[in-house]
Motif scaffolding. Sequence first.
Motif, mmCIF file in Angstrom:
data_model
loop_
_atom_site.group_PDB
_atom_site.id
_atom_site.type_symbol
_atom_site.label_atom_id
_atom_site.label_comp_id
_atom_site.label_asym_id
_atom_site.label_seq_id
_atom_site.Cartn_x
_atom_site.Cartn_y
_atom_site.Cartn_z
ATOM 1 N N GLY A 54 -4.020 -5.383 -12.486
ATOM 2 C CA GLY A 54 -3.920 -6.624 -11.723
ATOM 3 C C GLY A 54 -4.465 -6.502 -10.306
ATOM 4 O O GLY A 54 -4.843 -5.413 -9.856
ATOM 5 N N SER A 55 -4.497 -7.636 -9.599
ATOM 6 C CA SER A 55 -5.043 -7.658 -8.233
ATOM 7 C C SER A 55 -3.994 -8.061 -7.196
ATOM 8 O O SER A 55 -4.334 -8.387 -6.056
ATOM 9 C CB SER A 55 -6.227 -8.636 -8.165
ATOM 10 O OG SER A 55 -5.819 -9.940 -8.536
ATOM 11 N N GLU A 56 -2.703 -8.044 -7.611
ATOM 12 C CA GLU A 56 -1.644 -8.444 -6.674
ATOM 13 C C GLU A 56 -1.570 -7.524 -5.460
ATOM 14 O O GLU A 56 -1.107 -7.922 -4.390
ATOM 15 C CB GLU A 56 -0.279 -8.463 -7.389
ATOM 16 C CG GLU A 56 -0.084 -9.593 -8.375
ATOM 17 C CD GLU A 56 -0.872 -9.418 -9.662
ATOM 18 O OE1 GLU A 56 -1.307 -8.262 -9.942
ATOM 19 O OE2 GLU A 56 -1.073 -10.410 -10.386
ATOM 20 N N TRP A 57 -2.043 -6.290 -5.626
ATOM 21 C CA TRP A 57 -2.013 -5.317 -4.531
ATOM 22 C C TRP A 57 -2.824 -5.795 -3.324
ATOM 23 O O TRP A 57 -2.577 -5.356 -2.194
ATOM 24 C CB TRP A 57 -2.557 -3.968 -5.005
ATOM 25 C CG TRP A 57 -3.892 -4.059 -5.663
ATOM 26 C CD1 TRP A 57 -4.142 -4.295 -6.985
ATOM 27 C CD2 TRP A 57 -5.176 -3.946 -5.040
ATOM 28 N NE1 TRP A 57 -5.495 -4.334 -7.234
ATOM 29 C CE2 TRP A 57 -6.149 -4.119 -6.062
ATOM 30 C CE3 TRP A 57 -5.603 -3.704 -3.741
ATOM 31 C CZ2 TRP A 57 -7.512 -4.075 -5.804
ATOM 32 C CZ3 TRP A 57 -6.967 -3.651 -3.475
ATOM 33 C CH2 TRP A 57 -7.906 -3.832 -4.490
ATOM 34 N N ASP A 71 -2.696 -8.653 -1.893
ATOM 35 C CA ASP A 71 -1.813 -9.373 -0.966
ATOM 36 C C ASP A 71 -1.044 -8.410 -0.066
ATOM 37 O O ASP A 71 -0.632 -8.774 1.045
ATOM 38 C CB ASP A 71 -0.818 -10.243 -1.754
ATOM 39 C CG ASP A 71 -1.508 -11.350 -2.536
ATOM 40 O OD1 ASP A 71 -2.556 -11.825 -2.060
ATOM 41 O OD2 ASP A 71 -1.016 -11.719 -3.615
ATOM 42 N N ILE A 72 -0.840 -7.179 -0.561
ATOM 43 C CA ILE A 72 -0.113 -6.178 0.233
ATOM 44 C C ILE A 72 -1.045 -5.477 1.212
ATOM 45 O O ILE A 72 -0.730 -5.341 2.392
ATOM 46 C CB ILE A 72 0.559 -5.146 -0.703
ATOM 47 C CG1 ILE A 72 1.634 -5.821 -1.560
ATOM 48 C CG2 ILE A 72 1.151 -3.982 0.113
ATOM 49 C CD1 ILE A 72 2.236 -4.901 -2.620
ATOM 50 N N ASP A 128 -8.217 -20.073 -6.082
ATOM 51 C CA ASP A 128 -8.007 -18.629 -5.984
ATOM 52 C C ASP A 128 -8.846 -17.931 -7.054
ATOM 53 O O ASP A 128 -8.413 -17.754 -8.191
ATOM 54 C CB ASP A 128 -6.527 -18.292 -6.168
ATOM 55 C CG ASP A 128 -6.232 -16.830 -5.832
ATOM 56 O OD1 ASP A 128 -7.194 -16.054 -5.671
ATOM 57 O OD2 ASP A 128 -5.041 -16.478 -5.725
ATOM 58 N N LYS A 161 -7.667 -14.772 -9.005
ATOM 59 C CA LYS A 161 -6.787 -14.925 -10.167
ATOM 60 C C LYS A 161 -7.489 -15.617 -11.333
ATOM 61 O O LYS A 161 -7.231 -15.319 -12.496
ATOM 62 C CB LYS A 161 -5.530 -15.702 -9.763
ATOM 63 C CG LYS A 161 -4.642 -14.928 -8.791
ATOM 64 C CD LYS A 161 -3.380 -15.704 -8.450
ATOM 65 C CE LYS A 161 -2.490 -14.882 -7.506
ATOM 66 N NZ LYS A 161 -1.271 -15.627 -7.091
ATOM 67 N N GLY A 184 -10.618 -14.275 -12.028
ATOM 68 C CA GLY A 184 -10.069 -12.937 -11.848
ATOM 69 C C GLY A 184 -11.030 -12.001 -11.145
ATOM 70 O O GLY A 184 -12.239 -12.044 -11.390
ATOM 71 N N TYR A 229 3.659 -1.839 5.120
ATOM 72 C CA TYR A 229 4.436 -2.168 3.918
ATOM 73 C C TYR A 229 5.439 -1.051 3.615
ATOM 74 O O TYR A 229 6.610 -1.309 3.295
ATOM 75 C CB TYR A 229 3.479 -2.376 2.746
ATOM 76 C CG TYR A 229 4.163 -2.650 1.433
ATOM 77 C CD1 TYR A 229 4.693 -3.905 1.146
ATOM 78 C CD2 TYR A 229 4.286 -1.638 0.467
ATOM 79 C CE1 TYR A 229 5.324 -4.157 -0.068
ATOM 80 C CE2 TYR A 229 4.912 -1.879 -0.746
ATOM 81 C CZ TYR A 229 5.423 -3.146 -1.007
ATOM 82 O OH TYR A 229 6.042 -3.389 -2.210
#
Length: 419
Positions: A114-117, A119-120, A255, A258, A261, A406
């Motif tokens: 995934g690519s949620e990282w 955002d961090i 986006d 997402k 992707g 973080y």
Amino acid sequence: MEGRKIIQVEDKVPFRQLVPLSIQHMFAMFGASVLVPFIFGINPAIVLFMNGVGTLLFIVITKGKAPAYLGSSFAFLAPAGIVISEMGYQYALGGFVVVGFFGCVLALVIYKFGSEWIDIVLPPAAMGPVVALIGLELAGSAAGNAGLLDEKIDSRNVIVFMVTLGVAVFGNIVFRKFLSVIPILIAVIAGYVAAVCCGMVDFGQVAAASLLEMPNFQTPRFSIEAILIILPVLLVIASEHIGHQVVTSKIVGRDLLKDPGLHRSLLGDNLSTMLSGMIGSVPTTTYGENIGVMAVTKVYSVRVIAGAAVLSIICSFVGKLSMLIQTIPGPVIGGISFLLYGMIGASGIRILVDSQVDYGRSRNLTLTSVVFVTGLSGIAVKFGNIQLTGMVLACIVGMMLSLIFYILDKLKLTNDRDE
């Protein structure tokens, strides 16, 4: 108040509008894209061919949801230049193939995890200035193309530059109906006419060029040494790609990380680079100039970009047409780039505004400050033959700082964390 109509990503465009809109996109990327093959000492026809093929491939892989035009990548200039001087261009092609392959592997890793990282490691306070730097660090390039940084400035360059920029700026404000979506194309034509009137265009090469000619295809050769020199560029192009996708997302209001992707867009970009190396072209990348065109015109249609790709392929086989486009003088390209690069910079600031970044929090103020200064300071960090500078270095620094913040948050060591 009458607003300009937005032509969205999936919108169909009538043929009578599709052609000039596609030409506008192609002109926007042409100046920078053919510069790379000139530096490498190869015929730009093969690059025009692969830019078109790569763009169509990208559109298919991203299911027609990510409006992007693939042009020649500048990230490979330094390491590929070393390989070309020591071993020859074919060994550089081998390096391009391997970088593209590992870029495809990276896309599969992102698909798995995934690519949620993002955002961090790239919160809005860091992403905003990183995106802004995509345009701001190219400002000098626009002025250089226009001849405005020369020791002795030619008055003809100034005239052509001002005509091009003036038509682009005021056309963007006052043009109506269909003219309001092709201000860049009109500005290029106006600048070109001004250049002809100033005696800056030589049609001799156009007359001498063949009507039809095949691009110069070549096959790659592989050397471990050449591959190791070029491979670290993968870090640069991955950072650049993420930045481009984020700013495009903001412009089109979707986006894209997402849907379709990040894995799909990264796969399309790197598969195109791998194919480029296989047939003798230079690596490809999503292009800031076309992002700028979308920001100015509000035309996001993938069909328009596909049309520009087809035109690029046609130009690669029509010698006279390709040579005619190459006669567009630097001040015309510089005048257009002046506006387009500024639009990208403004898009980065827009991220900060839309995300309502709170600069009362120490971390946000620190992130934005450090990223901007790193990107604009001219600092360069070298790892062997790879040099990290500008937006790429700023992006890496921003990611490292954000990740550290973080971790400190998780350890409850920060004084401004969200409870």
